[in-house]
Enzyme design. Structure first.
Site, PDB file in Angstrom:
ATOM      1  N   SER A  28       0.852  -1.190   0.000  1.00 42.73           N
ATOM      2  CA  SER A  28       0.000   0.000   0.000  1.00 42.73           C
ATOM      3  C   SER A  28       0.891   1.244   0.000  1.00 42.73           C
ATOM      4  O   SER A  28       2.063   1.162  -0.405  1.00 42.73           O
ATOM      5  CB  SER A  28      -0.934  -0.022   1.211  1.00 42.73           C
ATOM      6  OG  SER A  28      -1.931   0.957   1.079  1.00 42.73           O
ATOM      7  N   ASN A  29       0.377   2.370   0.419  1.00 42.70           N
ATOM      8  CA  ASN A  29       1.187   3.600   0.501  1.00 42.70           C
ATOM      9  C   ASN A  29       0.634   4.483   1.614  1.00 42.70           C
ATOM     10  O   ASN A  29      -0.332   4.114   2.281  1.00 42.70           O
ATOM     11  CB  ASN A  29       1.193   4.316  -0.858  1.00 42.70           C
ATOM     12  CG  ASN A  29      -0.210   4.689  -1.298  1.00 42.70           C
ATOM     13  OD1 ASN A  29      -0.862   5.531  -0.695  1.00 42.70           O
ATOM     14  ND2 ASN A  29      -0.707   4.009  -2.331  1.00 42.70           N
ATOM     15  N   ALA A  30       1.245   5.632   1.795  1.00 39.77           N
ATOM     16  CA  ALA A  30       0.978   6.451   2.993  1.00 39.77           C
ATOM     17  C   ALA A  30      -0.199   7.427   2.852  1.00 39.77           C
ATOM     18  O   ALA A  30      -0.426   8.255   3.728  1.00 39.77           O
ATOM     19  CB  ALA A  30       2.245   7.231   3.355  1.00 39.77           C
ATOM     20  N   SER A  31      -0.984   7.315   1.790  1.00 37.49           N
ATOM     21  CA  SER A  31      -2.122   8.240   1.637  1.00 37.49           C
ATOM     22  C   SER A  31      -3.122   8.043   2.785  1.00 37.49           C
ATOM     23  O   SER A  31      -3.492   6.918   3.120  1.00 37.49           O
ATOM     24  CB  SER A  31      -2.800   7.987   0.286  1.00 37.49           C
ATOM     25  OG  SER A  31      -4.016   8.691   0.215  1.00 37.49           O
ATOM     26  N   ALA A  97      -4.659   7.236  -4.258  1.00 33.19           N
ATOM     27  CA  ALA A  97      -3.320   6.743  -4.578  1.00 33.19           C
ATOM     28  C   ALA A  97      -3.411   5.215  -4.733  1.00 33.19           C
ATOM     29  O   ALA A  97      -3.088   4.465  -3.799  1.00 33.19           O
ATOM     30  CB  ALA A  97      -2.344   7.138  -3.478  1.00 33.19           C
TER      31      ALA A  97
END
Ligand code: PMT
Length: 224
Positions: A28-31, A97
């Site tokens: 995943s990512n930090a959004s 994102a």
């Protein structure tokens, strides 16, 4: 200039998607969902029919009052949720994102570290949602719907943003810098630049996302 009220519907996407590796791990990512959440709130002031489609955002950004709230976990689920809502006269703003890659196989059970020295995970490309939306709009002849993208970059913001605007068939793209140390993601002040195919039209520097979202919404109300 007269305000633009021709849109019957807006779809705003927000937050990260998750692609599972095994039952306990994912890519995943930090959004956090903050940017998309505040854009959706602002857009509601001039387009009453708003669909807010979000991934795994922070709890406080999961529900936009007055909007239809839809959860989508993976990039494919996010694409399908937005395609299902697409109509003519729709303004689509992709602040999400989405994960660009997903594991080719999801392990049925937790991968045990004792059984391996290292770990190779084979990934395949996820679909590009904006490209799929662009194709869908053309296919259905929804000529009065408009796609707005974001470009999250760590370098060469204008160059990359303009490339994405062209490839994804966007009317405008909103560029912002992202990175690990307090840049772009989450509860930080940030800066945005709005580009059309002719270059930068508007910039707002070092502001909370509430203010950036209002600036983006005001711009789109007039120009989208
Ligand atoms: O949620 P916050 O913590 O507030 O952070 C806000 C943000 C940094 C996530 C937001 O401002 C932002 O930049 N969103 C876009 C993130 C992104 O995926 O950018 P990108 O440059 O990788 O993608 C370009 C565009 O294509 C984006 O509109 C994206 O939503 C879209 N995309 C990306 C991947 C994919 N498979 N399909 C897509 O349509």
């Amino acid at each position: 200039m007269k305000a633009n009220t021709r849109f019957k519907k807006a779809i705003i996407s927000s937050g990260p998607t998750r692609e599972w590796i095994d039952p306990v791990r994912y890519i995943s990512n930090a959004s956090s969902g903050k940017m998309g959440f505040h854009i959706a709130k602002e857009i509601l002031s001039w387009i009453p029919n708003v669909v807010y489609v979000h991934g795994n955002v922070s709890d406080k950004y999961a529900n936009v009052e007055g909007a239809k709230n839809v959860y989508a976990e993976t990039t494919i689920a996010l694409r399908d949720a937005i395609v299902a809502e697409l109509e003519n006269d729709t303004l689509v703003i992709m602040a999400a994102a989405p994960a660009d890659f997903r594991p080719i196989m999801i392990a049925e059970n937790k991968i045990k570290k004792e059984t391996t020295v290292g770990l190779m995970i084979e990934l395949e490309k996820n679909p590009d949602i904006l490209m799929a939306l662009n194709a869908s709009l053309k296919d259905k002849k929804y000529d009065s719907s408009v796609l707005i993208g974001f470009a999250a970059e760590t370098e060469k913001l204008e160059e990359h943003a303009l490339g994405k605007l062209e490839r994804k068939g966007l009317k405008f793209i909103i560029g912002n810098y992202v990175g690990k140390s307090n840049t772009g993601f989450g509860e930080v002040d940030s800066s945005i630049r709005i580009f059309s195919k002719d270059g930068m039209i508007k910039e707002i520097n070092n502001q909370p996302k509430e203010i950036l979202a209002k600036g983006i919404s005001d711009f789109l109300k007039e120009h989208a």
